[in-house]
Write an enzyme that holds these catalytic residues in place. Structure first.
Site, PDB file in Angstrom:
ATOM      1  N   GLU A  25      -3.993   9.395   7.949  1.00 24.88           N
ATOM      2  CA  GLU A  25      -2.538   9.197   8.116  1.00 24.88           C
ATOM      3  C   GLU A  25      -2.004  10.046   9.271  1.00 24.88           C
ATOM      4  OE1 GLU A  25       0.235   7.777   5.708  1.00 24.88           O
ATOM      5  OE2 GLU A  25      -1.319   6.316   5.247  1.00 24.88           O
ATOM      6  N   TYR A  83      -0.813   8.616  -2.349  1.00 27.06           N
ATOM      7  CA  TYR A  83      -0.728   8.483  -3.798  1.00 27.06           C
ATOM      8  C   TYR A  83      -1.958   9.107  -4.481  1.00 27.06           C
ATOM      9  CZ  TYR A  83       3.004   4.832  -3.951  1.00 27.06           C
ATOM     10  OH  TYR A  83       4.184   4.126  -3.894  1.00 27.06           O
ATOM     11  N   GLY A  84      -3.074   9.143  -3.744  1.00 29.71           N
ATOM     12  CA  GLY A  84      -4.390   9.414  -4.333  1.00 29.71           C
ATOM     13  C   GLY A  84      -4.533  10.692  -5.136  1.00 29.71           C
ATOM     14  N   ASP A  88       0.865  -1.193   0.000  1.00 28.37           N
ATOM     15  CA  ASP A  88       0.000   0.000   0.000  1.00 28.37           C
ATOM     16  C   ASP A  88       0.895   1.235   0.000  1.00 28.37           C
ATOM     17  OD1 ASP A  88      -2.488   1.460   0.127  1.00 28.37           O
ATOM     18  OD2 ASP A  88      -1.988   1.940   2.195  1.00 28.37           O
ATOM     19  N   SER A  89       0.301   2.366  -0.376  1.00 27.32           N
ATOM     20  CA  SER A  89       1.050   3.620  -0.330  1.00 27.32           C
ATOM     21  C   SER A  89       1.456   3.944   1.111  1.00 27.32           C
ATOM     22  CB  SER A  89       0.182   4.751  -0.876  1.00 27.32           C
ATOM     23  OG  SER A  89      -0.979   4.865  -0.083  1.00 27.32           O
ATOM     24  N   CYS A 101      -4.242  -1.524  -2.273  1.00 24.13           N
ATOM     25  CA  CYS A 101      -4.409  -0.079  -2.447  1.00 24.13           C
ATOM     26  C   CYS A 101      -5.252   0.110  -3.700  1.00 24.13           C
ATOM     27  CB  CYS A 101      -3.035   0.562  -2.622  1.00 24.13           C
ATOM     28  SG  CYS A 101      -3.073   2.301  -3.061  1.00 24.13           S
ATOM     29  N   ASN A 102      -6.383   0.773  -3.558  1.00 29.93           N
ATOM     30  CA  ASN A 102      -7.264   0.975  -4.711  1.00 29.93           C
ATOM     31  C   ASN A 102      -6.638   1.886  -5.746  1.00 29.93           C
ATOM     32  OD1 ASN A 102     -10.203  -0.156  -4.117  1.00 29.93           O
ATOM     33  ND2 ASN A 102      -9.244   0.468  -2.209  1.00 29.93           N
ATOM     34  N   THR A 103      -5.943   2.910  -5.260  1.00 32.39           N
ATOM     35  CA  THR A 103      -5.361   3.882  -6.177  1.00 32.39           C
ATOM     36  C   THR A 103      -4.334   3.191  -7.076  1.00 32.39           C
ATOM     37  OG1 THR A 103      -5.646   5.482  -4.394  1.00 32.39           O
ATOM     38  CG2 THR A 103      -4.290   6.163  -6.253  1.00 32.39           C
ATOM     39  N   CYS A 126     -11.232   2.620  -0.660  1.00 38.16           N
ATOM     40  CA  CYS A 126      -9.884   3.033  -0.274  1.00 38.16           C
ATOM     41  C   CYS A 126      -9.591   2.269   1.004  1.00 38.16           C
ATOM     42  CB  CYS A 126      -9.818   4.537  -0.036  1.00 38.16           C
ATOM     43  SG  CYS A 126      -8.233   5.057   0.676  1.00 38.16           S
ATOM     44  N   THR A 127      -8.443   1.616   1.046  1.00 35.72           N
ATOM     45  CA  THR A 127      -8.166   0.735   2.184  1.00 35.72           C
ATOM     46  C   THR A 127      -7.890   1.503   3.479  1.00 35.72           C
ATOM     47  OG1 THR A 127      -5.871   0.564   1.406  1.00 35.72           O
ATOM     48  CG2 THR A 127      -7.398  -1.177   0.746  1.00 35.72           C
ATOM     49  N   HIS A 128      -7.751   2.818   3.376  1.00 34.39           N
ATOM     50  CA  HIS A 128      -7.624   3.630   4.594  1.00 34.39           C
ATOM     51  C   HIS A 128      -8.978   3.869   5.276  1.00 34.39           C
ATOM     52  CE1 HIS A 128      -3.657   4.710   3.065  1.00 34.39           C
ATOM     53  NE2 HIS A 128      -3.431   5.445   4.137  1.00 34.39           N
TER      54      HIS A 128
HETATM   55  N1  DGL Z   1      -5.078   3.206   0.601  1.00 33.70           N
HETATM   56  C1  DGL Z   1      -5.038   3.691  -0.729  1.00 33.70           C
HETATM   57  C2  DGL Z   1      -6.267   3.241  -1.505  1.00 33.70           C
HETATM   58  O1  DGL Z   1      -6.848   2.206  -1.206  1.00 33.70           O
HETATM   59  C3  DGL Z   1      -4.871   5.157  -1.009  1.00 33.70           C
HETATM   60  C4  DGL Z   1      -4.180   6.047  -0.170  1.00 33.70           C
HETATM   61  C5  DGL Z   1      -3.427   7.142  -0.874  1.00 33.70           C
HETATM   62  O2  DGL Z   1      -4.025   8.128  -1.334  1.00 33.70           O
HETATM   63  O3  DGL Z   1      -2.230   6.976  -0.907  1.00 33.70           O
HETATM   64  O4  DGL Z   1      -6.648   3.897  -2.446  1.00 33.70           O
END
Ligand code: DGL
Length: 289
Positions: free
Chosen positions: A169, A53-54, A21-22, A84-86, A203-205
């Site tokens: 974060e 990353y998003g 993940d990011s 990570c979805n992104t 988004c996994t966050h």
């Molecule tokens: N956890 C990441 C996701 O599922 C994104 C977080 C990010 O923006 O880095 O998209």
């Protein structure tokens, strides 16, 4: 005992499954994966130094994700999950189709979007599904396209939540800042259709904000997190692919690595993972694309 296992270095893992993940978000997925597959070895890798990353461009997300996948393959991971979805939305297809055949044709990289979209139809009665994600994920339209493939009758309404990852974060899942942005983005999503009965946290966050999210939603709206879905899908994948399963080492060990600060990772990461963890700092090799 658990802590000692987590302190071991990567070199003591033979062929872990790489979870990327990011930053911290993938830990919400790893947590569920370790429950489904408790005997396997896992190497979690968070690119915290370059997270989030998003909001980054397609090229940058692809480039960073490829560097991280390269790193995990160098660490002897035969199978890597982009938790990570992104990264799944912006980089997975290129990595699978263009890069892997050259750098590691015998290795596999999986994402989180397909496992989620293939079961989403089981959750909605109204056929109106809301998707909350980073700007990168929403703009990629991956959820629209993938859900349409499996469930052409479902209508998908997307909403970007650009402030959610920075809030999470920074450990600000409660308080006026989080309340303001969560309420604002949920209202914007629900304004797109009053019939949304299912909201996917793409988004996994975002599962870290679940208690707050629920306070702003009507009781009939079902909120779906991906961790369990991805974990079950990975288990089925390994059952269907014994040739890959046999390449994954199984001593039940976990190693956590970050490109950022280990002190931050150990503190914040334990909130995402639900138990204490100890990380190692690593630098990764930059690659040209
Ligand atoms: N956890 C990441 C996701 O599922 C994104 C977080 C990010 O923006 O880095 O998209």
């Amino acid at each position: 005992m658990q802590n000692n296992q987590q302190r071991r270095t990567k070199n003591q893992l033979l062929h872990p499954i790489g979870i990327f993940d990011s930053g911290y978000g993938g830990l919400t997925v790893l947590k569920e994966i370790t429950e489904e597959l408790p005997g396997y070895d896992f190497l979690y890798f968070g690119d915290n130094a370059r997270s989030p990353y998003g909001t980054r461009s397609f090229e940058t997300i692809y480039h960073y994700t490829l560097e991280c996948v390269n790193y995990l393959i160098d660490q002897d991971c035969h199978l890597v999950v982009l938790a990570c979805n992104t990264a799944s939305a912006k980089a997975l297809r290129n990595i699978q189709q263009l890069d892997l055949p050259i750098i590691a044709p015998d290795k596999k990289v999986l994402g989180v979007i397909r496992p989620t979209t293939e079961i989403i139809g089981q959750h909605t009665n109204s056929g109106h599904v809301g998707v909350l994600g980073t700007t990168g994920t929403v703009k990629s339209e991956s959820y629209l396209l993938e859900i349409n493939k499996f469930f052409p009758d479902i209508k998908v309404f997307q909403q970007t939540c650009p402030m959610w990852v920075p809030l999470i974060e920074n450990g600000e899942c409660e308080g006026v800042g989080a309340e303001y942005f969560v309420k604002k983005d949920l209202q914007a999503l629900l304004a797109k259709s009053p019939n949304i009965d299912t909201i996917l946290l793409a988004c996994t966050h975002y599962p870290l904000l679940l208690p707050l999210i629920k306070t702003f939603l009507p009781k009939n709206v079902n909120v779906i997190s991906q961790g369990k879905i991805v974990a079950k899908s990975l288990k089925h994948y390994l059952e269907r692919h014994p040739e890959i399963d046999q390449d994954c080492s199984k001593t039940g060990k976990l190693v956590f690595q970050t490109t950022g600060s280990t002190a931050d990772f150990d503190k914040q990461g334990s909130v995402f993972f639900g138990r204490e963890l100890f990380s190692e700092h690593v630098e990764i090799r930059r690659v040209k694309i």
